[in-house]
Write an enzyme that holds these catalytic residues in place. Structure first.
Site, PDB file in Angstrom:
ATOM      1  N   ILE A 190      42.399  44.181  28.122  1.00 16.28           N
ATOM      2  CA  ILE A 190      42.108  42.879  28.728  1.00 16.28           C
ATOM      3  C   ILE A 190      41.924  43.114  30.228  1.00 16.28           C
ATOM      4  CG2 ILE A 190      42.983  40.559  29.241  1.00 16.28           C
ATOM      5  CD1 ILE A 190      42.445  40.929  26.277  1.00 16.28           C
ATOM      6  N   ILE A 205      41.313  50.629  34.981  1.00 11.34           N
ATOM      7  CA  ILE A 205      42.387  49.655  34.766  1.00 11.34           C
ATOM      8  C   ILE A 205      42.820  49.567  33.306  1.00 11.34           C
ATOM      9  CG2 ILE A 205      40.962  47.566  34.420  1.00 11.34           C
ATOM     10  CD1 ILE A 205      43.890  47.655  36.810  1.00 11.34           C
ATOM     11  N   GLY A 215      46.013  51.240  31.447  1.00  4.17           N
ATOM     12  CA  GLY A 215      47.336  50.636  31.361  1.00  4.17           C
ATOM     13  C   GLY A 215      47.334  49.150  31.049  1.00  4.17           C
ATOM     14  N   HIS A 216      46.180  48.530  30.934  1.00  5.81           N
ATOM     15  CA  HIS A 216      46.120  47.066  30.742  1.00  5.81           C
ATOM     16  C   HIS A 216      45.147  46.703  29.632  1.00  5.81           C
ATOM     17  CE1 HIS A 216      45.803  42.769  31.889  1.00  5.81           C
ATOM     18  NE2 HIS A 216      46.906  42.977  32.563  1.00  5.81           N
ATOM     19  N   PHE A 217      45.427  46.701  28.478  1.00  7.55           N
ATOM     20  CA  PHE A 217      46.593  47.223  27.793  1.00  7.55           C
ATOM     21  C   PHE A 217      46.107  48.256  26.786  1.00  7.55           C
ATOM     22  CE2 PHE A 217      47.602  42.775  28.874  1.00  7.55           C
ATOM     23  CZ  PHE A 217      48.732  42.955  29.629  1.00  7.55           C
TER      24      PHE A 217
END
Length: 148
Positions: free
Chosen positions: A54, A44, A47-49
């Site tokens: 986070i 995850i 892309g986050h972030f």
């Protein structure tokens, strides 16, 4: 204590969507305490972030739901003897979700859920998530055990 091998016998989730590493305490029909170690290797975080990782709030809620699913299954098994082999827990609703603090790589994300109501195959749970005893998220979750 329930380790990840046993968790995989209870939940249908697998990597990258199995969000519980271990169940430390479980009182059937009442409560569960489980955790997930958050690492930078989590898919995850691509892309986050980028540059500011986070852990998403929706993933925290899903982790709570998985811990609640384990509680519901283990409670249904004991003492009724219900076989969970051909059953699955469906998430029905989320109410009063709040995100209090960010969760980052390196954190131990702890899930603590208590049964608010249980009637038949429906469970209502008060879920809270903590990092270092600091509340990071909370929600009321509703789930149902159904046939696959």
């Amino acid at each position: 204590m329930i380790d990840v091998v046993e968790i995989q016998k209870i939940l249908p989730h697998r990597y990258p969507f199995l969000l519980i590493d271990r169940v430390c305490e479980l009182e059937t029909g009442k409560s569960v305490y489980a955790y997930k170690n958050i690492t930078i290797a989590e898919q995850i975080f691509e892309g986050h972030f980028p540059g500011h990782p986070i852990y998403p709030g929706v993933m925290i809620i899903e982790g709570m739901a998985q811990a609640g699913g384990i509680l519901a299954f283990k409670s249904a098994e004991d003492p009724s003897g219900l076989s969970i082999e051909n059953k699955v827990v469906y998430f029905m609703s989320i109410d009063r979700a709040k995100f209090r603090n960010p969760v980052k790589p390196g954190d131990k994300l702890e899930y603590r859920l208590e049964v608010l109501k249980h009637k038949g195959n429906v469970w209502v749970l008060d879920g809270k998530a903590y990092v270092d005893d600091k509340l990071v998220a909370e929600a009321e979750l509703k789930a149902m055990i159904v046939d696959k």
